[in-house]
Design a protein around this motif. Sequence first.
Motif, PDB file in Angstrom:
ATOM      1  N   GLU A   1       0.831  -1.210   0.000  1.00  0.00           N
ATOM      2  CA  GLU A   1       0.000   0.000   0.000  1.00  0.00           C
ATOM      3  C   GLU A   1       0.862   1.257   0.000  1.00  0.00           C
ATOM      4  OE1 GLU A   1      -4.391  -0.772   1.741  1.00  0.00           O
ATOM      5  OE2 GLU A   1      -2.886  -0.156   3.202  1.00  0.00           O
ATOM      6  N   GLY A   2       0.337   2.313  -0.585  1.00  0.00           N
ATOM      7  CA  GLY A   2       1.031   3.593  -0.597  1.00  0.00           C
ATOM      8  C   GLY A   2       0.278   4.575  -1.469  1.00  0.00           C
ATOM      9  N   THR A   3       0.828   5.772  -1.612  1.00  0.00           N
ATOM     10  CA  THR A   3       0.225   6.756  -2.504  1.00  0.00           C
ATOM     11  C   THR A   3       0.590   6.420  -3.943  1.00  0.00           C
ATOM     12  OG1 THR A   3       2.140   8.217  -2.330  1.00  0.00           O
ATOM     13  CG2 THR A   3       0.358   8.551  -0.752  1.00  0.00           C
ATOM     14  N   SER A   4      -0.191   6.935  -4.887  1.00  0.00           N
ATOM     15  CA  SER A   4       0.043   6.609  -6.295  1.00  0.00           C
ATOM     16  C   SER A   4       1.445   6.997  -6.742  1.00  0.00           C
ATOM     17  CB  SER A   4      -0.996   7.305  -7.182  1.00  0.00           C
ATOM     18  OG  SER A   4      -2.287   6.768  -6.977  1.00  0.00           O
ATOM     19  N   ASP A   5       1.904   8.210  -6.387  1.00  0.00           N
ATOM     20  CA  ASP A   5       3.220   8.639  -6.863  1.00  0.00           C
ATOM     21  C   ASP A   5       4.330   7.759  -6.303  1.00  0.00           C
ATOM     22  OD1 ASP A   5       2.841   9.600  -4.297  1.00  0.00           O
ATOM     23  OD2 ASP A   5       3.788  11.538  -4.653  1.00  0.00           O
ATOM     24  N   HIS A   6       4.227   7.373  -5.029  1.00  0.00           N
ATOM     25  CA  HIS A   6       5.250   6.509  -4.429  1.00  0.00           C
ATOM     26  C   HIS A   6       5.236   5.124  -5.075  1.00  0.00           C
ATOM     27  CE1 HIS A   6       7.865   4.675  -1.485  1.00  0.00           C
ATOM     28  NE2 HIS A   6       6.927   3.796  -1.170  1.00  0.00           N
ATOM     29  N   LEU A   7       4.046   4.577  -5.294  1.00  0.00           N
ATOM     30  CA  LEU A   7       3.946   3.248  -5.901  1.00  0.00           C
ATOM     31  C   LEU A   7       4.452   3.248  -7.338  1.00  0.00           C
ATOM     32  CD1 LEU A   7       0.457   2.132  -4.540  1.00  0.00           C
ATOM     33  CD2 LEU A   7       2.698   1.323  -3.773  1.00  0.00           C
TER      34      LEU A   7
END
Length: 325
Positions: free
Chosen positions: A145-151
């Motif tokens: 799991e994470g934010t879109s930009d990090h993923l």
Amino acid sequence: MPPHDIDAAQAMQARLASRLKMRHLVLLQQIEAHGTLTRVAHHMATSQPAITHALAEVESIFGAPLFERQPRGMVPTALGTLALARARTMLQDLSHWALDVEAASVGRAAHLQIGVIPFVPGRLLAAAIGQTRPRGLRATVSIHEGTSDHLLQRLRAHELDCVVGRASAVLDMDGLVHEVLYHQEPRLIAHRRLSARLARRPLSWPELAELNWVLGARQTPMREQITDFFLRAGVAPPQAYVESLSSKIIGELIAASERAVSIVPADIAQELVRIAGVAIVPHRFGWTLPPITLFQRAKGAQYAEVALLAQALRDAASGFAAEAA
């Protein structure tokens, strides 16, 4: 590309294929991590002359220095920065290869690494993974799991095989392809008594701004859209009294406070009604959230299992889109 450039590129490819070793890639990674050859030698349990010789080998393959010695340590040159980026990707692929070998040893075909933003409902993933079984998917799956930009950064670095995130014009899409899976509508959720009060009259944005807002992380597409909606209504956006990427925590906080509210996707709101006891305020907004999107790398090999999972996500998402309609 001019012929002499093609010849030079082919010569470099042949040199890399015949001389570059995995230990060279590990060395580059260790220099980046530890900064000095002395610390690298200590960490790799070898001598500094051996590390110096190994670095000279690598630089002779590339035909130019990869690092500069500065007072603060070894600093990569422009060529070194490029080599480090490629080394990280290749070593990450090796790590995935090791997981695949382990999966194969217990009768699985591959181990998939899937990135998912928090506001994707768990039953979508469960449905997609469940649908792949009849199609022959024999893989183990790790969900990150994470934010879109990090993923997406992790996807480009080959740490993930695909990402289920939220499309946005501000995301860096370099090297990626994407397809929209389905759209989510926003819902205002609140403590049950507060929801009952808010339902008796039209929503007042100045009044809503004074409540205790539980919101997702800053600079995420959904948070930015909520901010924009308040601004278009001529009201200063509310300050979050709690920020969290966990939909479960958001639900628990709202269920515990009669002044707490949040805006979440409609399918997540339904889950929180069931698991946390919040209520959905019966008002509709005139906008949709940035769509839930499947992201994959534009180039490189793809597992057959990833393709099967991608199709299962499309099928499951079509069911969610039908529910929303």
